[in-house]
Design a protein around this motif. Structure first.
Motif, PDB file in Angstrom:
ATOM      1  N   LYS A 169       0.854  -1.193   0.000  1.00 44.07           N
ATOM      2  CA  LYS A 169       0.000   0.000   0.000  1.00 44.07           C
ATOM      3  C   LYS A 169       0.888   1.241   0.000  1.00 44.07           C
ATOM      4  O   LYS A 169       1.942   1.273   0.649  1.00 44.07           O
ATOM      5  CB  LYS A 169      -0.900   0.010   1.236  1.00 44.07           C
TER       6      LYS A 169
ATOM      7  N   GLY B 170       1.961   4.906   0.985  1.00 45.67           N
ATOM      8  CA  GLY B 170       1.798   5.917   2.011  1.00 45.67           C
ATOM      9  C   GLY B 170       2.135   7.285   1.472  1.00 45.67           C
ATOM     10  O   GLY B 170       2.614   7.443   0.344  1.00 45.67           O
TER      11      GLY B 170
ATOM     12  N   GLN C 232      -6.331   5.643  -5.752  1.00 45.03           N
ATOM     13  CA  GLN C 232      -5.166   5.591  -4.880  1.00 45.03           C
ATOM     14  C   GLN C 232      -4.116   6.625  -5.278  1.00 45.03           C
ATOM     15  O   GLN C 232      -3.548   7.301  -4.415  1.00 45.03           O
ATOM     16  CB  GLN C 232      -4.562   4.188  -4.913  1.00 45.03           C
TER      17      GLN C 232
ATOM     18  N   MET D 261      -5.019  10.397  -4.471  1.00 36.09           N
ATOM     19  CA  MET D 261      -4.955  10.860  -3.084  1.00 36.09           C
ATOM     20  C   MET D 261      -3.653  11.593  -2.781  1.00 36.09           C
ATOM     21  O   MET D 261      -3.546  12.278  -1.765  1.00 36.09           O
ATOM     22  CB  MET D 261      -5.098   9.669  -2.127  1.00 36.09           C
ATOM     23  N   HIS D 262      -2.647  11.470  -3.656  1.00 41.22           N
ATOM     24  CA  HIS D 262      -1.326  12.056  -3.387  1.00 41.22           C
ATOM     25  C   HIS D 262      -0.973  13.133  -4.398  1.00 41.22           C
ATOM     26  O   HIS D 262       0.213  13.396  -4.625  1.00 41.22           O
ATOM     27  CB  HIS D 262      -0.269  10.951  -3.396  1.00 41.22           C
TER      28      HIS D 262
ATOM     29  N   CYS E  33      -5.620   2.383   4.380  1.00 42.38           N
ATOM     30  CA  CYS E  33      -4.711   3.523   4.213  1.00 42.38           C
ATOM     31  C   CYS E  33      -3.607   3.445   5.266  1.00 42.38           C
ATOM     32  O   CYS E  33      -3.887   3.484   6.469  1.00 42.38           O
ATOM     33  CB  CYS E  33      -5.474   4.838   4.346  1.00 42.38           C
TER      34      CYS E  33
ATOM     35  N   ASP F 137      -1.511   5.624   6.231  1.00 40.99           N
ATOM     36  CA  ASP F 137      -1.284   6.886   6.946  1.00 40.99           C
ATOM     37  C   ASP F 137      -2.399   7.198   7.931  1.00 40.99           C
ATOM     38  O   ASP F 137      -2.144   7.530   9.091  1.00 40.99           O
ATOM     39  CB  ASP F 137      -1.140   8.038   5.947  1.00 40.99           C
ATOM     40  N   THR F 138      -3.645   7.104   7.481  1.00 44.11           N
ATOM     41  CA  THR F 138      -4.788   7.471   8.328  1.00 44.11           C
ATOM     42  C   THR F 138      -5.536   6.267   8.868  1.00 44.11           C
ATOM     43  O   THR F 138      -6.353   6.408   9.767  1.00 44.11           O
ATOM     44  CB  THR F 138      -5.772   8.333   7.526  1.00 44.11           C
ATOM     45  N   ARG F 139      -5.288   5.082   8.294  1.00 45.42           N
ATOM     46  CA  ARG F 139      -6.015   3.862   8.636  1.00 45.42           C
ATOM     47  C   ARG F 139      -7.517   3.997   8.358  1.00 45.42           C
ATOM     48  O   ARG F 139      -8.334   3.315   8.987  1.00 45.42           O
ATOM     49  CB  ARG F 139      -5.772   3.444  10.077  1.00 45.42           C
ATOM     50  N   CYS F 140      -7.860   4.856   7.433  1.00 48.61           N
ATOM     51  CA  CYS F 140      -9.239   4.916   6.964  1.00 48.61           C
ATOM     52  C   CYS F 140      -9.479   3.779   5.968  1.00 48.61           C
ATOM     53  O   CYS F 140      -8.545   3.257   5.346  1.00 48.61           O
ATOM     54  CB  CYS F 140      -9.530   6.260   6.296  1.00 48.61           C
TER      55      CYS F 140
ATOM     56  N   THR G 104     -11.354   2.059   2.536  1.00 48.17           N
ATOM     57  CA  THR G 104     -11.756   2.421   1.179  1.00 48.17           C
ATOM     58  C   THR G 104     -12.924   1.540   0.772  1.00 48.17           C
ATOM     59  O   THR G 104     -12.832   0.310   0.834  1.00 48.17           O
ATOM     60  CB  THR G 104     -10.604   2.227   0.184  1.00 48.17           C
TER      61      THR G 104
ATOM     62  N   ARG H 180     -12.359   6.702  -0.482  1.00 48.46           N
ATOM     63  CA  ARG H 180     -11.902   6.515   0.897  1.00 48.46           C
ATOM     64  C   ARG H 180     -12.919   7.092   1.869  1.00 48.46           C
ATOM     65  O   ARG H 180     -13.434   8.199   1.668  1.00 48.46           O
ATOM     66  CB  ARG H 180     -10.541   7.185   1.115  1.00 48.46           C
TER      67      ARG H 180
END
Length: 419
Positions: free
Chosen positions: A229, A231, A267, A270-271, A319, A321-324, A326, A344
């Motif tokens: 995944k 980050g 994905q 998001m960045h 995720c 970074d946030t552990r949210c 999807t 997400r």
């Protein structure tokens, strides 16, 4: 250029006024574009006289702009209905459609003299009034749908007689062109064979590959690496963030006929604010996948017993970074895939049942909208819509009326889905 200028003069787009010291003069510029056919051959040269937005002042020369754009799921739904009933689908074009817009501000432009735009009735309202102007009411069995995406129009009619009447009525108010049966719409090639339609963005996909400089890349079998995944701090800063954002946005439009890349594109998007080298590698993997699948597309066909069917699933705490989580879903109208999403979730969930149930709530909201759409299209559904979810706890929550303390934070979703 001459044709564009004559159209501006014919529509009385401006009036000449003396120059005043307090005027904010907006520069103008010519934009030139090549219009291509669905097979990639040149159709015509196009010129437009436009404002240079860098010299505009928000609130004085311009405000919030809006162009009518039909939802992609609506297009696919109406095309599915047309195929099931063997209706004709024609594409229309309005010459200089933007000159029919409604401009409330007074705008001064130098080309080469200052002028002020005149106020015209709203473009969409004029379309409606033109249709209301039919001298004779349509027959009871006549049905027509008009889908509007800015100035590109799809006209679906149950008979050629009705289509000719509507075209004559619209032509009385607008310079309309009947481009014939649907073949190329919004950059999407449409091939109709008997009772099926094949929607493809092959040429657009090839342009993306060329834009990325990956014409000779080797294709891969999946659009995303399933073993890791991404980050927010994956690798060093990418040295060309503008290219990354442009390609990510282009890939987003490619999902119109490629639902298989929806999750992968979501994905990398998001960045976009701070892309890293690993994010760029993930984006290139999507392009390598497109290299081998650019000729694929979406097939729509008739449905003898149309009904909505939905599938939903969730990547719990995916995720890094946030552990949210999807969530994603897809909705079928008969055998046709007409709506899908990968997004997400905004909140963190401590158990897998919570995000799964939120995913169910999201797809139920989409289904409610689609059932209302079919009702407005006079194609109401007579059966309930089945939603498939692979989480046993989420399924039990849908049927168990008992509430307790640990479920209060998702109680709104529970009541919404149950209702």
């Amino acid at each position: 250029m001459t044709a564009e200028y004559r159209a501006l003069i014919k529509r009385e787009t401006w009036v000449l006024v003396p120059h005043q010291p307090n005027m904010n003069i907006i520069r103008s510029m010519w934009l030139f574009k090549h219009k291509y056919k669905s097979d990639g051959t040149l159709e015509r040269y196009k010129a437009r006289l436009v404002f240079d937005r860098r010299s505009q002042q928000v609130g004085i020369d311009c405000g919030v702009t809006f162009s009518p754009a039909v939802k992609p799921a609506t297009i696919r739904t109406v095309l599915s209905i047309a195929l099931s009933r063997s209706w004709s689908v024609h594409q229309l074009d309005v010459t200089n459609a933007f000159l029919h817009g409604n401009l409330h501000e007074t705008v001064y432009m130098y080309q080469p003299m200052g002028f002020r735009h005149k106020d015209y009735p709203n473009y969409v309202c004029r379309l409606k009034k033109s249709l209301y102007g039919l001298k004779q009411a349509p027959r009871a069995w006549d049905v027509a749908f008009l889908l509007l995406y800015v100035d590109d129009i799809l006209l679906i009619t149950s008979s050629d007689h009705l289509r000719h009447r509507l075209m004559n009525c619209l032509a009385s108010d607008f310079a309309m062109k009947d481009l014939g049966p649907l073949s190329f719409f919004l950059g999407i090639s449409v091939t109709r064979t008997k009772d099926t339609m094949f929607l493809s963005q092959h040429a657009y996909a090839q342009d993306i590959i060329e834009w990325a400089g990956m014409r000779s890349c080797n294709p891969v079998s999946t659009p995303v690496d399933t073993h890791s995944k991404l980050g927010a701090a994956a690798g060093e800063d990418f040295d060309n963030p503008t290219l990354y954002r442009s390609l990510a946005g282009a890939l987003q439009y490619l999902t119109f006929t490629h639902p298989d890349i929806s999750y992968a594109v979501q994905q990398v998007r998001m960045h976009m604010h701070a892309p890293k080298t690993e994010h760029w590698n993930a984006l290139k993997r999507i392009i390598r996948y497109i290299q081998g699948t650019s000729s694929l597309g979406l097939v729509l066909g008739p449905s003898s017993g149309p009904n909505l069917l939905a599938y939903t699933d969730v990547d719990w705490a995916g995720c890094p970074d946030t552990r949210c989580s999807t969530s994603g879903y897809c909705v079928y109208y008969g055998d046709n895939l007409i709506s899908w999403s990968s997004k997400r979730q905004p909140t963190i969930s401590r158990s897998s049942a919570e995000p799964e149930y939120r995913g169910v709530a999201n797809v139920v909201a989409e289904i409610c909208w689609m059932r209302n759409l079919l009702l407005e299209l006079h194609c109401p559904l007579t059966r309930a819509t089945v939603v498939y979810c692979d989480n046993v706890s989420a399924i039990y929550l849908s049927g168990n009326p008992v509430q307790h303390q640990r479920r209060k934070h998702i109680e709104l979703d529970i009541h919404f889905v149950r209702e």
